[in-house]
Design a protein around this motif. Structure first.
Motif, PDB file in Angstrom:
ATOM      1  N   GLY A  56       0.835  -1.188   0.000  1.00 47.01           N
ATOM      2  CA  GLY A  56       0.000   0.000   0.000  1.00 47.01           C
ATOM      3  C   GLY A  56       0.875   1.244   0.000  1.00 47.01           C
ATOM      4  N   ILE A  57       0.593   2.158  -0.914  1.00 47.29           N
ATOM      5  CA  ILE A  57       1.330   3.415  -1.000  1.00 47.29           C
ATOM      6  C   ILE A  57       0.503   4.505  -0.335  1.00 47.29           C
ATOM      7  CG2 ILE A  57       2.358   5.130  -2.539  1.00 47.29           C
ATOM      8  CD1 ILE A  57       3.733   2.393  -2.598  1.00 47.29           C
ATOM      9  N   VAL A  58       1.106   5.189   0.643  1.00 48.19           N
ATOM     10  CA  VAL A  58       0.419   6.253   1.361  1.00 48.19           C
ATOM     11  C   VAL A  58       1.130   7.569   1.070  1.00 48.19           C
ATOM     12  CG1 VAL A  58      -0.418   7.084   3.582  1.00 48.19           C
ATOM     13  CG2 VAL A  58      -0.200   4.622   3.170  1.00 48.19           C
ATOM     14  N   VAL A  59       0.407   8.512   0.501  1.00 48.26           N
ATOM     15  CA  VAL A  59       0.961   9.828   0.202  1.00 48.26           C
ATOM     16  C   VAL A  59       0.573  10.775   1.320  1.00 48.26           C
ATOM     17  CG1 VAL A  59       1.102  11.691  -1.483  1.00 48.26           C
ATOM     18  CG2 VAL A  59       0.669   9.347  -2.254  1.00 48.26           C
ATOM     19  N   SER A  60       1.550  11.396   1.945  1.00 47.67           N
ATOM     20  CA  SER A  60       1.280  12.304   3.063  1.00 47.67           C
ATOM     21  C   SER A  60       2.226  13.493   2.991  1.00 47.67           C
ATOM     22  CB  SER A  60       1.463  11.579   4.400  1.00 47.67           C
ATOM     23  OG  SER A  60       1.366  12.501   5.478  1.00 47.67           O
ATOM     24  N   PRO A  61       1.754  14.694   3.323  1.00 50.37           N
ATOM     25  CA  PRO A  61       2.635  15.863   3.301  1.00 50.37           C
ATOM     26  C   PRO A  61       3.373  16.082   4.610  1.00 50.37           C
ATOM     27  CG  PRO A  61       0.415  16.573   3.777  1.00 50.37           C
ATOM     28  CD  PRO A  61       0.357  15.062   3.632  1.00 50.37           C
ATOM     29  N   LEU A  62       3.087  15.254   5.619  1.00 53.65           N
ATOM     30  CA  LEU A  62       3.588  15.510   6.970  1.00 53.65           C
ATOM     31  C   LEU A  62       4.576  14.435   7.410  1.00 53.65           C
ATOM     32  CD1 LEU A  62       0.109  16.373   8.516  1.00 53.65           C
ATOM     33  CD2 LEU A  62       1.832  17.992   7.688  1.00 53.65           C
ATOM     34  N   ILE A  63       5.825  14.801   7.549  1.00 50.58           N
ATOM     35  CA  ILE A  63       6.850  13.844   7.963  1.00 50.58           C
ATOM     36  C   ILE A  63       6.549  13.301   9.357  1.00 50.58           C
ATOM     37  CG2 ILE A  63       9.272  13.639   8.632  1.00 50.58           C
ATOM     38  CD1 ILE A  63      10.018  15.415   6.314  1.00 50.58           C
ATOM     39  N   ALA A  64       6.145  14.169  10.278  1.00 50.33           N
ATOM     40  CA  ALA A  64       5.857  13.724  11.641  1.00 50.33           C
ATOM     41  C   ALA A  64       4.751  12.679  11.656  1.00 50.33           C
ATOM     42  CB  ALA A  64       5.477  14.917  12.510  1.00 50.33           C
ATOM     43  N   ARG A 124       7.365   0.717 -10.544  1.00 51.66           N
ATOM     44  CA  ARG A 124       7.052  -0.158 -11.679  1.00 51.66           C
ATOM     45  C   ARG A 124       7.441  -1.608 -11.390  1.00 51.66           C
ATOM     46  NH1 ARG A 124       6.220   2.005 -16.878  1.00 51.66           N
ATOM     47  NH2 ARG A 124       6.536   4.265 -17.078  1.00 51.66           N
ATOM     48  N   GLU A 125       8.392  -1.785 -10.479  1.00 50.27           N
ATOM     49  CA  GLU A 125       8.928  -3.120 -10.200  1.00 50.27           C
ATOM     50  C   GLU A 125       8.093  -3.909  -9.192  1.00 50.27           C
ATOM     51  OE1 GLU A 125      13.047  -2.965  -9.116  1.00 50.27           O
ATOM     52  OE2 GLU A 125      13.388  -1.117 -10.260  1.00 50.27           O
ATOM     53  N   VAL A 126       7.117  -3.250  -8.555  1.00 52.05           N
ATOM     54  CA  VAL A 126       6.396  -3.913  -7.473  1.00 52.05           C
ATOM     55  C   VAL A 126       4.895  -3.914  -7.753  1.00 52.05           C
ATOM     56  CG1 VAL A 126       8.163  -3.209  -5.826  1.00 52.05           C
ATOM     57  CG2 VAL A 126       6.116  -1.803  -6.097  1.00 52.05           C
ATOM     58  N   THR A 127       4.193  -4.751  -7.009  1.00 50.31           N
ATOM     59  CA  THR A 127       2.733  -4.791  -7.081  1.00 50.31           C
ATOM     60  C   THR A 127       2.168  -3.836  -6.044  1.00 50.31           C
ATOM     61  OG1 THR A 127       2.715  -7.097  -7.798  1.00 50.31           O
ATOM     62  CG2 THR A 127       0.683  -6.235  -6.833  1.00 50.31           C
ATOM     63  N   VAL A 128       1.347  -2.913  -6.486  1.00 47.48           N
ATOM     64  CA  VAL A 128       0.718  -1.945  -5.593  1.00 47.48           C
ATOM     65  C   VAL A 128      -0.729  -2.366  -5.371  1.00 47.48           C
ATOM     66  CG1 VAL A 128       0.002   0.462  -5.307  1.00 47.48           C
ATOM     67  CG2 VAL A 128       2.235  -0.071  -6.300  1.00 47.48           C
ATOM     68  N   GLY A 129      -1.120  -2.506  -4.085  1.00 49.11           N
ATOM     69  CA  GLY A 129      -2.457  -2.981  -3.770  1.00 49.11           C
ATOM     70  C   GLY A 129      -3.473  -1.876  -3.572  1.00 49.11           C
ATOM     71  N   ILE A 130      -3.026  -0.734  -3.065  1.00 47.89           N
ATOM     72  CA  ILE A 130      -3.913   0.408  -2.830  1.00 47.89           C
ATOM     73  C   ILE A 130      -3.058   1.662  -2.733  1.00 47.89           C
ATOM     74  CG2 ILE A 130      -3.846   0.083  -0.303  1.00 47.89           C
ATOM     75  CD1 ILE A 130      -6.729   1.154  -0.215  1.00 47.89           C
ATOM     76  N   VAL A 131      -3.629   2.791  -3.134  1.00 50.06           N
ATOM     77  CA  VAL A 131      -2.963   4.077  -2.988  1.00 50.06           C
ATOM     78  C   VAL A 131      -3.851   4.970  -2.129  1.00 50.06           C
ATOM     79  CG1 VAL A 131      -2.077   6.133  -4.139  1.00 50.06           C
ATOM     80  CG2 VAL A 131      -1.836   3.891  -5.238  1.00 50.06           C
ATOM     81  N   ALA A 132      -3.309   5.449  -1.025  1.00 46.44           N
ATOM     82  CA  ALA A 132      -4.036   6.354  -0.135  1.00 46.44           C
ATOM     83  C   ALA A 132      -3.418   7.737  -0.221  1.00 46.44           C
ATOM     84  CB  ALA A 132      -4.004   5.844   1.306  1.00 46.44           C
ATOM     85  N   ILE A 133      -4.246   8.741  -0.437  1.00 45.45           N
ATOM     86  CA  ILE A 133      -3.779  10.127  -0.503  1.00 45.45           C
ATOM     87  C   ILE A 133      -4.326  10.833   0.724  1.00 45.45           C
ATOM     88  CG2 ILE A 133      -3.769  12.252  -1.862  1.00 45.45           C
ATOM     89  CD1 ILE A 133      -4.491  10.330  -4.292  1.00 45.45           C
ATOM     90  N   ASP A 134      -3.491  10.950   1.735  1.00 44.43           N
ATOM     91  CA  ASP A 134      -3.917  11.551   2.993  1.00 44.43           C
ATOM     92  C   ASP A 134      -3.840  13.071   2.892  1.00 44.43           C
ATOM     93  OD1 ASP A 134      -4.941  11.467   5.513  1.00 44.43           O
ATOM     94  OD2 ASP A 134      -3.093  10.834   6.506  1.00 44.43           O
ATOM     95  N   GLU A 135      -4.585  13.747   3.777  1.00 46.94           N
ATOM     96  CA  GLU A 135      -4.656  15.217   3.764  1.00 46.94           C
ATOM     97  C   GLU A 135      -5.009  15.706   2.352  1.00 46.94           C
ATOM     98  OE1 GLU A 135      -4.449  16.596   6.662  1.00 46.94           O
ATOM     99  OE2 GLU A 135      -3.595  14.894   7.745  1.00 46.94           O
ATOM    100  N   ALA A 136      -6.016  15.060   1.757  1.00 46.04           N
ATOM    101  CA  ALA A 136      -6.327  15.325   0.350  1.00 46.04           C
ATOM    102  C   ALA A 136      -6.815  16.745   0.098  1.00 46.04           C
ATOM    103  CB  ALA A 136      -7.377  14.322  -0.148  1.00 46.04           C
ATOM    104  N   VAL A 163      -6.034  -0.042  -9.690  1.00 45.17           N
ATOM    105  CA  VAL A 163      -5.706  -0.050  -8.260  1.00 45.17           C
ATOM    106  C   VAL A 163      -6.573   0.993  -7.563  1.00 45.17           C
ATOM    107  CG1 VAL A 163      -3.912   0.385  -6.542  1.00 45.17           C
ATOM    108  CG2 VAL A 163      -3.341  -0.805  -8.668  1.00 45.17           C
ATOM    109  N   PRO A 164      -7.280   0.615  -6.499  1.00 45.41           N
ATOM    110  CA  PRO A 164      -8.139   1.592  -5.818  1.00 45.41           C
ATOM    111  C   PRO A 164      -7.341   2.721  -5.204  1.00 45.41           C
ATOM    112  CG  PRO A 164      -7.950  -0.420  -4.520  1.00 45.41           C
ATOM    113  CD  PRO A 164      -7.331  -0.713  -5.849  1.00 45.41           C
ATOM    114  N   ARG A 165      -7.859   3.923  -5.384  1.00 47.40           N
ATOM    115  CA  ARG A 165      -7.247   5.102  -4.784  1.00 47.40           C
ATOM    116  C   ARG A 165      -8.221   5.690  -3.772  1.00 47.40           C
ATOM    117  NH1 ARG A 165      -6.725   8.851  -9.326  1.00 47.40           N
ATOM    118  NH2 ARG A 165      -8.309   7.487 -10.255  1.00 47.40           N
ATOM    119  N   MET A 166      -7.696   6.048  -2.621  1.00 53.13           N
ATOM    120  CA  MET A 166      -8.525   6.565  -1.536  1.00 53.13           C
ATOM    121  C   MET A 166      -7.995   7.933  -1.122  1.00 53.13           C
ATOM    122  SD  MET A 166      -9.218   4.877   2.246  1.00 53.13           S
ATOM    123  CE  MET A 166      -9.819   3.350   1.550  1.00 53.13           C
ATOM    124  N   ALA A 167      -8.824   8.966  -1.270  1.00 49.83           N
ATOM    125  CA  ALA A 167      -8.464  10.314  -0.835  1.00 49.83           C
ATOM    126  C   ALA A 167      -9.105  10.561   0.524  1.00 49.83           C
ATOM    127  CB  ALA A 167      -8.954  11.343  -1.845  1.00 49.83           C
TER     128      ALA A 167
END
Length: 235
Positions: A56-64, A124-136, A163-167
């Protein structure tokens, strides 16, 4: 999903619309999730990431936030990591190696890192199951947290077809919700909006006349309950 909730996170039941949100993701649907802070947004994408194949790939703008969530996941026995600029080169290499070997279930990235060409080639080399875009809500020009890099996240639709994307966000007016869906190019997303009514929270604002006396009255009237006092730091 129920077993993961119990065995990994230690909860006996889902809260609010968590079950429906997770079900939509497991069925492959895009979604827009509005849940107030503390309402359990993270489980909505963490559990599908653990149930579905791949990472699962999680996109977040906050390092903390990334550091906190990865730390909690690791304590729960989940293989999670983040790729951020503060990591030493050797640490980044370890994360990349684990990702390539299929040893991660969740990878957290800032949008700037995600959109780099080398990151694209790596994914590109891996299988991605879900992408979450936090703080959308950061995608919105009208928001105080606007991040220009979020405008490039529509490429995720092309990068990971099917691949499902969740905002997810805790803050979005109806026009902002529409903007999130349009700018991220979510496909017929399921929309979940939790109630923002917090009956255990009450705000009270009063003019400062005698700060010490007013603070003492506040403390005495709490009768052992919790409370927060906001103060201006300037004289």
């Amino acid at each position: 999903a129920q077993a993961v909730l119990r065995d990994v996170f230690g909860y006996g039941a889902f809260r609010g619309q968590q079950a429906q949100i997770i079900e939509a993701a497991l069925a492959g649907h895009d979604s827009l999730v509005l849940v107030p802070t503390g309402g359990g947004k993270s489980l909505c994408y963490q559990i599908p990431a653990l149930v579905r194949d791949g990472v699962g790939i999680v996109v977040s703008p906050l390092i903390a936030l990334m550091e906190d969530q990865v730390g909690a996941l690791r304590e729960a026995g989940v293989a999670a990591a983040f790729l951020i600029s503060t990591l030493r080169r050797s640490e980044q290499s370890d994360v990349i190696r684990a990702l390539r070997h299929g040893q991660l279930k969740l990878l957290y990235l800032a949008p700037e890192r995600l959109l780099q060409d080398e990151t694209r080639e790596l994914l590109r080399e891996v299988t991605v199951g879900i992408v979450a875009i936090d703080e959308a809500h950061c995608v919105s020009h009208w928001g105080h947290d606007f991040r220009a890099e979020y405008l490039g996240l529509n490429v995720l639709k092309e990068w990971f077809p099917g691949v499902p994307r969740m905002a997810l966000t805790a803050t979005a007016t109806p026009p902002t919700r529409t903007e999130i869906v349009d700018r991220l190019e979510l496909d017929a997303p399921r929309v979940f909006v939790e109630s923002f009514d917090r009956p255990n929270i009450r705000y009270s604002v009063q003019t400062k006349t005698d700060a010490r006396r007013q603070l003492l009255e506040f403390l005495r009237n709490r009768h052992g309950e919790s409370g927060i006092v906001y103060c201006i730091s300037r004289k």
